[in-house]
Design an enzyme around this catalytic site. Structure first.
Site, PDB file in Angstrom:
ATOM      1  N   CYS A   1       1.158 -15.314  25.581  1.00  0.00           N
ATOM      2  CA  CYS A   1       0.783 -16.303  26.809  1.00  0.00           C
ATOM      3  C   CYS A   1      -0.239 -17.046  26.574  1.00  0.00           C
ATOM      4  O   CYS A   1      -1.106 -17.118  26.053  1.00  0.00           O
ATOM      5  CB  CYS A   1       0.580 -15.507  27.865  1.00  0.00           C
ATOM      6  SG  CYS A   1       1.925 -14.045  28.158  1.00  0.00           S
TER       7      CYS A   1
ATOM      8  N   HIS B   1      13.060   1.932 -16.515  1.00  0.00           N
ATOM      9  CA  HIS B   1      14.468   2.220 -16.379  1.00  0.00           C
ATOM     10  C   HIS B   1      15.208   1.034 -16.682  1.00  0.00           C
ATOM     11  O   HIS B   1      16.242   0.954 -16.130  1.00  0.00           O
ATOM     12  CB  HIS B   1      14.838   3.228 -15.538  1.00  0.00           C
ATOM     13  CG  HIS B   1      14.300   4.538 -15.502  1.00  0.00           C
ATOM     14  ND1 HIS B   1      14.641   5.673 -16.175  1.00  0.00           N
ATOM     15  CD2 HIS B   1      13.161   4.958 -14.558  1.00  0.00           C
ATOM     16  CE1 HIS B   1      13.832   6.714 -15.864  1.00  0.00           C
ATOM     17  NE2 HIS B   1      12.987   6.127 -15.081  1.00  0.00           N
TER      18      HIS B   1
END
Ligand code: M6R
Length: 628
Positions: free
Chosen positions: A23, A523
């Site tokens: 605001c 991996h």
């Protein structure tokens, strides 16, 4: 408030004037002429602070004139002509809803029962519910659902007791918990505006023929560059060409001369920062403080729904999804609740057939409007699942379709890259996990107290990280700016941080990057590594520490350049790294993503600068993605 080195010529006072943006307020007393058009243009300049509703009040011939509505300023002006209000004294407000949806009735200014007093407010009144109940018992009628309206009614009571306006404001603010910058006018004293400040920004502007008050300097910068910063705990009375400042506590008068502000209007809007993204990174301590002020009853209600759920999905896109991923570790570790973090665009395919009345979706969306996220919500609702929402935008679609929602109170985020909204989401999600843990009796009192204490400290910790690490991060960006690709690795909850940091670097500096849980890197992804390949590890000192040391060694053995974000004094990891960024010690694992993400937000920002990219407007992206 202190900030890191901005490398900009701004005054100390102006730098101190950094607050989270929820605001904007404005007020003016002109020697002659009409205030309303001045209020209107000033609010336009504050629109970056909020833009869901707007309102103006002016005083003329002992009468109050008000126009307000929901919508952007231009829309409301087209409908109501905000310039058409009489009087040379006016106040105005541009809103970012925190309490009460963005409807006309909730737009500021707010008035008392007799519409004799008008108030505009930026901040959050934490004890408004108690005050409202008390005032209603004494016969006050409330029109809105805002926290602000209690202020006008409290002032009304004090004026009735015979106090002057400034005395009434003083007595009123003494009763308020929370944060506020207010500007108040009353027909009883139609020659002044009374303002007060606690933890929300407030500044006064002094011109030849006018005085102004505002949330921020840009509001009046085209009219004057002489400005006085109002400090916490001060009241200011503006009257014809004058301002008087007093301490709320002991009523001593404060003498403070106006400072000369030499910002361009463009720089001023960003409070002296070159980009919104950097401003928003720096706003994080304040936003995090706001997340500690959320309304208890909604957090509690949400916790009850989570407790009762047969299965819980955490659903979001992009950065908000990374917050969900981190939250899945929080819920699991604190409340022993298994949750399923799901990328919203996959939800329908992955779970659309199985989601049912026993399912609960905790949906996280800064904007509350992301199309993929809303599609998941729609699918779940059709199958009678419960939808809970965490968003930054009250009034957004998510707030309308969720059974319960919590507003994270970060204020508007202008930079396309989510920064302050991410850490606020993490803070709210950790509070939910902690509440659920308490409710289920899953952790000890000592652990709860420790976590609550640390949560309170997080805003200060983040502030210190920015202060101490920003310069170092800037240098790292210079060193690594020409690298073609980065790896980001972390284990456990830090794998969510790795994903978020990767996203930041890719989206604003256009550096293709890879992020994995560190254990997964061997991996497959490790085949990319060749001498000099930069790998960033996020390694807080938690249960994953030992294993991540192994992962660092694997990368180092293949010639990677190792950059680590580590706990201060972690000599073991520092000795393996080419470069390191240090985070202070003693952080509980579940809260570590908040401080650990900060330096790498800064890294992405400075990499963008080094690579001559505009961090606020990355190509091909939009702040709110409303297409599937
Ligand atoms: O508004 P939302 O949180 O639903 O937005 C989701 C994503 O589009 C968003 O988080 C996006 O990934 C960030 N702006 C990236 O920084």
């Amino acid at each position: 408030m202190k900030k890191g080195n901005l490398g900009l010529a701004v005054t100390t006072e102006a730098r101190e004037f950094e607050e989270s943006t929820v605001c904007g307020i404005f007020g003016c007393i002109l020697k002659s002429g009409e205030a309303a058009p001045i209020v209107h243009v000033a609010l336009k300049r504050l629109e970056y602070r909020g833009y869901d509703s707007v309102g103006t009040a002016t005083l003329h011939e002992n009468k109050l004139f008000i126009k307000k509505d929901s919508g952007k300023i231009d829309e409301v002006h087209a409908l109501h002509n905000l310039d058409d209000l009489p009087g040379r004294i006016g106040i105005g407000h541009t809103r970012w809803a925190t309490h009460g949806a963005p409807y006309q009735v909730n737009a500021h200014p707010h008035t008392d029962c007799d519409e004799q007093i008008a108030v505009v407010h930026n901040g959050i009144i934490e004890n408004f519910a108690e005050l409202k109940m008390e005032l209603e018992e004494r016969g006050h009628t409330f029109r809105s659902k805002t926290d602000t309206e209690v202020i006008s009614h409290l002032i009304e009571e004090k004026l009735r007791e015979g106090l002057t306006l400034v005395e009434a404001v003083r007595e009123t603010v003494k009763r308020l918990d929370g944060s506020y910058a207010i500007a108040v006018v009353s027909v009883k004293e139609p020659d002044k505006i009374v303002c007060a400040r606690k933890e929300s920004p407030l500044v006064v502007g002094i011109a030849e023929n006018a005085v102004y008050c505002a949330s921020d300097i840009p509001a009046f910068l085209p009219m004057t560059n002489r400005s006085v910063i109002v400090q916490d705990g001060e009241i200011v009375v503006l009257s014809d060409e004058r301002y008087e400042i007093r301490k709320i506590l002991d009523w001593t008068q404060v003498t403070r001369e106006p400072e000369h502000i030499d910002w361009s209007p463009e720089l001023a809007e960003k409070q002296g920062y070159p980009h919104f993204m950097l401003k928003e990174i720096h706003e994080q301590p304040l936003c995090l403080r706001n997340t500690l002020r959320l309304q208890d009853q909604f957090l509690e209600l949400m916790t009850t729904f989570l407790d009762r759920a047969g299965e819980v999905f955490l659903v979001a896109c992009g950065t908000s999804y990374h917050a969900c991923l981190a939250a899945s570790y929080m819920f699991s570790k604190l409340a022993l609740l298994a949750t399923h973090p799901v990328i919203a665009s996959e939800f329908v395919e992955q779970h659309g057939k199985s989601v049912n009345i026993d399912s609960t979706l905790l949906v996280v969306s800064q904007s509350g409007e992301t199309a993929d996220t809303l599609a998941a919500v729609e699918c779940a609702r059709l199958r009678a699942a419960t939808v809970l929402g965490l968003t930054n935008v009250v009034g957004s679609t998510l707030t309308r379709v969720a059974r319960v929602y919590v507003c994270q109170q970060s204020g508007p985020e202008i930079g396309v890259a989510a920064t302050k909204t991410f850490t606020s989401q993490l803070s709210v999600l950790s509070q939910l996990a902690l509440r659920l843990a308490k409710k289920r009796g899953k952790i000890s009192h000592v652990e709860i107290e420790n976590l609550e204490e640390k949560l309170e400290q997080i805003p200060d910790i983040v502030e210190r990280i920015i202060q101490t690490q920003e310069e170092k991060v800037k240098q790292l960006a210079k060193k690594y700016r020409d690298k073609q690709c980065f790896f980001f690795l972390g284990r456990g909850i830090s794998s969510a941080v790795a994903l978020e940091d990767r996203l930041k670097l890719m989206e604003i500096a256009y550096v293709p990057s890879i992020a994995y849980p560190a254990g997964e890197s061997k991996h497959g992804p490790i085949s990319l590594i060749e001498p000099g390949f930069p790998v960033i590890f996020i390694c807080p000192k938690d249960d994953t520490h030992k294993t991540i040391v192994g992962n660092i060694m694997e990368m180092k053995a293949r010639g990677a350049s190792i950059i680590v974000v580590v706990e201060k004094g972690d000599e073991e990891i520092k000795s393996l790294a080419d470069d390191y960024i240090e985070i202070e010690t003693g952080l509980p694992e579940v809260l570590s993503p908040i401080p650990y993400v900060i330096p790498l937000q800064l890294f992405a920002y400075y990499m963008a600068i080094e690579r001559k990219c505009d961090p606020d407007m990355p190509r091909n992206l939009a702040k709110s993605v409303t297409v599937k």
